[in-house]
Design a protein around this motif. Structure first.
Motif, mmCIF file in Angstrom:
data_model
loop_
_atom_site.group_PDB
_atom_site.id
_atom_site.type_symbol
_atom_site.label_atom_id
_atom_site.label_comp_id
_atom_site.label_asym_id
_atom_site.label_seq_id
_atom_site.Cartn_x
_atom_site.Cartn_y
_atom_site.Cartn_z
ATOM 1 N N VAL A 98 -1.643 -46.488 -31.304
ATOM 2 C CA VAL A 98 -2.829 -45.732 -30.416
ATOM 3 C C VAL A 98 -2.426 -46.105 -28.933
ATOM 4 C CG1 VAL A 98 -5.295 -46.486 -29.908
ATOM 5 C CG2 VAL A 98 -4.411 -46.762 -32.021
ATOM 6 N N HIS A 99 -2.695 -44.965 -28.100
ATOM 7 C CA HIS A 99 -2.255 -44.882 -26.814
ATOM 8 C C HIS A 99 -3.138 -46.257 -26.016
ATOM 9 C CE1 HIS A 99 -2.617 -44.080 -22.196
ATOM 10 N NE2 HIS A 99 -1.520 -43.073 -22.518
ATOM 11 N N PRO A 100 -2.486 -46.811 -24.925
ATOM 12 C CA PRO A 100 -2.949 -48.007 -24.725
ATOM 13 C C PRO A 100 -4.399 -47.834 -23.841
ATOM 14 C CG PRO A 100 -0.887 -47.741 -23.925
ATOM 15 C CD PRO A 100 -1.074 -46.715 -24.737
ATOM 16 N N ALA A 101 -4.568 -46.768 -23.364
ATOM 17 C CA ALA A 101 -5.812 -46.789 -22.532
ATOM 18 C C ALA A 101 -6.858 -46.413 -23.562
ATOM 19 C CB ALA A 101 -5.630 -45.298 -21.759
ATOM 20 N N PHE A 102 -6.638 -46.071 -24.795
ATOM 21 C CA PHE A 102 -7.682 -45.998 -26.031
ATOM 22 C C PHE A 102 -7.825 -47.115 -26.979
ATOM 23 C CE2 PHE A 102 -6.516 -42.092 -24.140
ATOM 24 C CZ PHE A 102 -7.949 -41.158 -23.988
ATOM 25 N N ARG A 103 -7.070 -47.915 -26.880
ATOM 26 C CA ARG A 103 -6.946 -49.200 -27.846
ATOM 27 C C ARG A 103 -8.282 -49.901 -27.875
ATOM 28 N NH1 ARG A 103 -0.891 -50.980 -26.567
ATOM 29 N NH2 ARG A 103 0.055 -48.998 -27.509
ATOM 30 N N SER A 104 -9.204 -49.846 -27.113
ATOM 31 C CA SER A 104 -10.667 -50.517 -27.017
ATOM 32 C C SER A 104 -11.668 -49.561 -27.259
ATOM 33 C CB SER A 104 -10.727 -51.514 -25.664
ATOM 34 O OG SER A 104 -10.648 -50.734 -24.633
ATOM 35 N N GLN A 105 -11.241 -48.212 -27.346
ATOM 36 C CA GLN A 105 -12.290 -47.252 -27.580
ATOM 37 C C GLN A 105 -12.417 -46.777 -29.419
ATOM 38 O OE1 GLN A 105 -14.330 -45.941 -25.278
ATOM 39 N NE2 GLN A 105 -13.486 -47.680 -24.319
ATOM 40 N N GLY A 106 -13.690 -46.932 -29.711
ATOM 41 C CA GLY A 106 -13.948 -46.093 -30.865
ATOM 42 C C GLY A 106 -13.499 -47.010 -32.162
ATOM 43 N N HIS A 107 -12.681 -48.082 -31.949
ATOM 44 C CA HIS A 107 -12.149 -48.544 -33.417
ATOM 45 C C HIS A 107 -11.136 -47.713 -33.753
ATOM 46 C CE1 HIS A 107 -15.429 -51.502 -33.053
ATOM 47 N NE2 HIS A 107 -16.113 -50.455 -33.025
ATOM 48 N N LEU A 108 -10.447 -47.056 -33.112
ATOM 49 C CA LEU A 108 -9.343 -46.147 -33.448
ATOM 50 C C LEU A 108 -8.229 -46.548 -34.503
ATOM 51 C CD1 LEU A 108 -8.849 -44.195 -30.164
ATOM 52 C CD2 LEU A 108 -10.378 -43.496 -31.989
ATOM 53 N N GLY A 109 -7.858 -47.643 -34.419
ATOM 54 C CA GLY A 109 -6.758 -48.297 -35.237
ATOM 55 C C GLY A 109 -7.590 -48.249 -36.732
ATOM 56 N N ALA A 110 -8.422 -49.121 -36.671
ATOM 57 C CA ALA A 110 -9.233 -49.174 -37.804
ATOM 58 C C ALA A 110 -9.524 -47.998 -38.758
ATOM 59 C CB ALA A 110 -10.621 -50.082 -37.532
ATOM 60 N N THR A 111 -10.007 -47.176 -37.779
ATOM 61 C CA THR A 111 -10.605 -45.848 -38.304
ATOM 62 C C THR A 111 -9.253 -45.002 -38.970
ATOM 63 O OG1 THR A 111 -12.447 -45.508 -37.107
ATOM 64 C CG2 THR A 111 -11.763 -43.685 -38.225
ATOM 65 N N LEU A 112 -8.155 -45.010 -38.358
ATOM 66 C CA LEU A 112 -6.793 -44.551 -38.909
ATOM 67 C C LEU A 112 -6.341 -45.138 -40.165
ATOM 68 C CD1 LEU A 112 -5.259 -44.150 -35.632
ATOM 69 C CD2 LEU A 112 -5.228 -42.221 -37.192
ATOM 70 N N ILE A 113 -6.612 -46.620 -40.240
ATOM 71 C CA ILE A 113 -6.193 -47.073 -41.199
ATOM 72 C C ILE A 113 -7.073 -46.980 -42.483
ATOM 73 C CG2 ILE A 113 -6.086 -49.679 -42.277
ATOM 74 C CD1 ILE A 113 -5.400 -50.556 -39.318
ATOM 75 N N VAL A 137 -1.995 -58.446 -37.477
ATOM 76 C CA VAL A 137 -2.394 -58.898 -38.730
ATOM 77 C C VAL A 137 -3.826 -59.411 -38.794
ATOM 78 C CG1 VAL A 137 -2.227 -60.993 -40.430
ATOM 79 C CG2 VAL A 137 -0.119 -59.788 -39.439
ATOM 80 N N PRO A 138 -4.284 -60.115 -37.792
ATOM 81 C CA PRO A 138 -5.841 -60.162 -37.850
ATOM 82 C C PRO A 138 -6.794 -58.864 -37.957
ATOM 83 C CG PRO A 138 -4.935 -61.539 -35.989
ATOM 84 C CD PRO A 138 -3.910 -60.765 -36.615
ATOM 85 N N LEU A 139 -6.292 -57.860 -37.391
ATOM 86 C CA LEU A 139 -7.214 -56.642 -37.434
ATOM 87 C C LEU A 139 -6.934 -55.968 -39.119
ATOM 88 C CD1 LEU A 139 -8.573 -53.902 -36.663
ATOM 89 C CD2 LEU A 139 -6.216 -53.171 -36.237
ATOM 90 N N PHE A 140 -5.805 -56.114 -39.508
ATOM 91 C CA PHE A 140 -5.780 -55.864 -41.078
ATOM 92 C C PHE A 140 -6.415 -56.785 -42.155
ATOM 93 C CE2 PHE A 140 -2.592 -53.063 -39.163
ATOM 94 C CZ PHE A 140 -2.351 -52.144 -40.190
ATOM 95 N N GLN A 141 -6.687 -58.036 -41.580
ATOM 96 C CA GLN A 141 -7.247 -59.116 -42.493
ATOM 97 C C GLN A 141 -8.663 -58.702 -42.462
ATOM 98 O OE1 GLN A 141 -5.610 -62.583 -40.723
ATOM 99 N NE2 GLN A 141 -4.391 -63.008 -42.465
ATOM 100 N N LYS A 142 -9.377 -58.260 -41.362
ATOM 101 C CA LYS A 142 -10.505 -57.884 -41.254
ATOM 102 C C LYS A 142 -11.045 -56.875 -41.761
ATOM 103 C CE LYS A 142 -11.459 -59.605 -36.554
ATOM 104 N NZ LYS A 142 -11.907 -59.176 -34.994
ATOM 105 N N LEU A 143 -10.024 -56.018 -42.287
ATOM 106 C CA LEU A 143 -10.089 -54.563 -42.969
ATOM 107 C C LEU A 143 -9.992 -54.773 -44.440
ATOM 108 C CD1 LEU A 143 -8.598 -52.055 -40.407
ATOM 109 C CD2 LEU A 143 -10.996 -52.572 -40.754
ATOM 110 N N GLY A 144 -9.980 -56.157 -45.020
ATOM 111 C CA GLY A 144 -9.567 -56.333 -46.412
ATOM 112 C C GLY A 144 -8.273 -56.370 -46.837
ATOM 113 N N TRP A 145 -7.116 -56.442 -45.818
ATOM 114 C CA TRP A 145 -5.935 -56.648 -46.250
ATOM 115 C C TRP A 145 -5.452 -58.282 -46.653
ATOM 116 C CZ3 TRP A 145 -1.820 -52.472 -45.684
ATOM 117 C CH2 TRP A 145 -2.360 -51.297 -45.460
#
Length: 186
Positions: A98-113, A137-145
């Motif tokens: 995810v582009h650095p300027a958009f990492r805090s916008q719209g949960h993009l990493g989580a939505t891609l996952i 790793v903490p993001l993935f754990q929050k997403l059920g990994w």
């Protein structure tokens, strides 16, 4: 000096309201996704010297997160690829960027996952894996990994993780994908 914004052609001051996350459907989406991967993995993180492409790209599905203007996709700001593994029913995700300027916008990493695993689930996935950089790793754990083991990839610490498929209902229409809205600032 070349920076990630120059390479991706993004205006870091632009703040879209919504994002479309879907399977790359047009050549410009694929081109911008590959430019973003190069910017993140080659320039920002210095993992690869010139390009991060490999043989997996020849058969992987490329997913993109795009900022929208007036409801129309405008620029790729995130990407991930998925592909079948060696065992029947095994799928892998990789090159989440995810582009650095958009990492805090719209949960993009989580939505891609979410789209990556949900799409594989619709195609008969029984087990979905990823090699995840330790800071993610903490993001993935929050997403059920769950973490299966710690390892090193390209000289950097990673965790081999597995998605909990119960968290990801099958997605049979990856081109329509998901829409996520930008975070509201208070």
């Amino acid at each position: 000096m070349l920076c990630i914004d120059d390479l991706c052609g993004l205006d870091p001051h632009y703040a879209p309201v919504e994002y479309l996350v879907r399977e790359a459907a047009q050549q410009w989406e694929r081109d911008e996704a590959m430019a973003l991967r190069r910017a993140v993995f080659c320039i920002e993180q210095g993992i690869f010297a010139r390009d991060d492409r490999d043989a997996i790209d020849d058969h992987a599905q490329l997913l993109v997160a795009m900022s929208c203007n007036a409801g129309m996709p405008e620029q790729v700001v995130g990407t991930v690829r998925t592909h079948r593994g060696e065992a029947p029913g095994e799928w892998w995700g990789s090159r989440l960027a995810v582009h650095p300027a958009f990492r805090s916008q719209g949960h993009l990493g989580a939505t891609l996952i979410r789209l990556a695993v949900s799409r594989a689930h619709a195609l008969g996935c029984d087990a979905f894996f990823a090699q995840v950089q330790m800071q993610n790793v903490p993001l993935f754990q929050k997403l059920g990994w769950k973490t299966l083991e710690e390892t090193s990839i390209h000289g950097r610490p990673h965790a081999r993780m597995q998605a909990g498929l119960a968290f990801y209902p099958p997605c049979h229409d990856p081109v329509s994908g998901f829409v996520t809205r930008a975070k509201v600032l208070s």
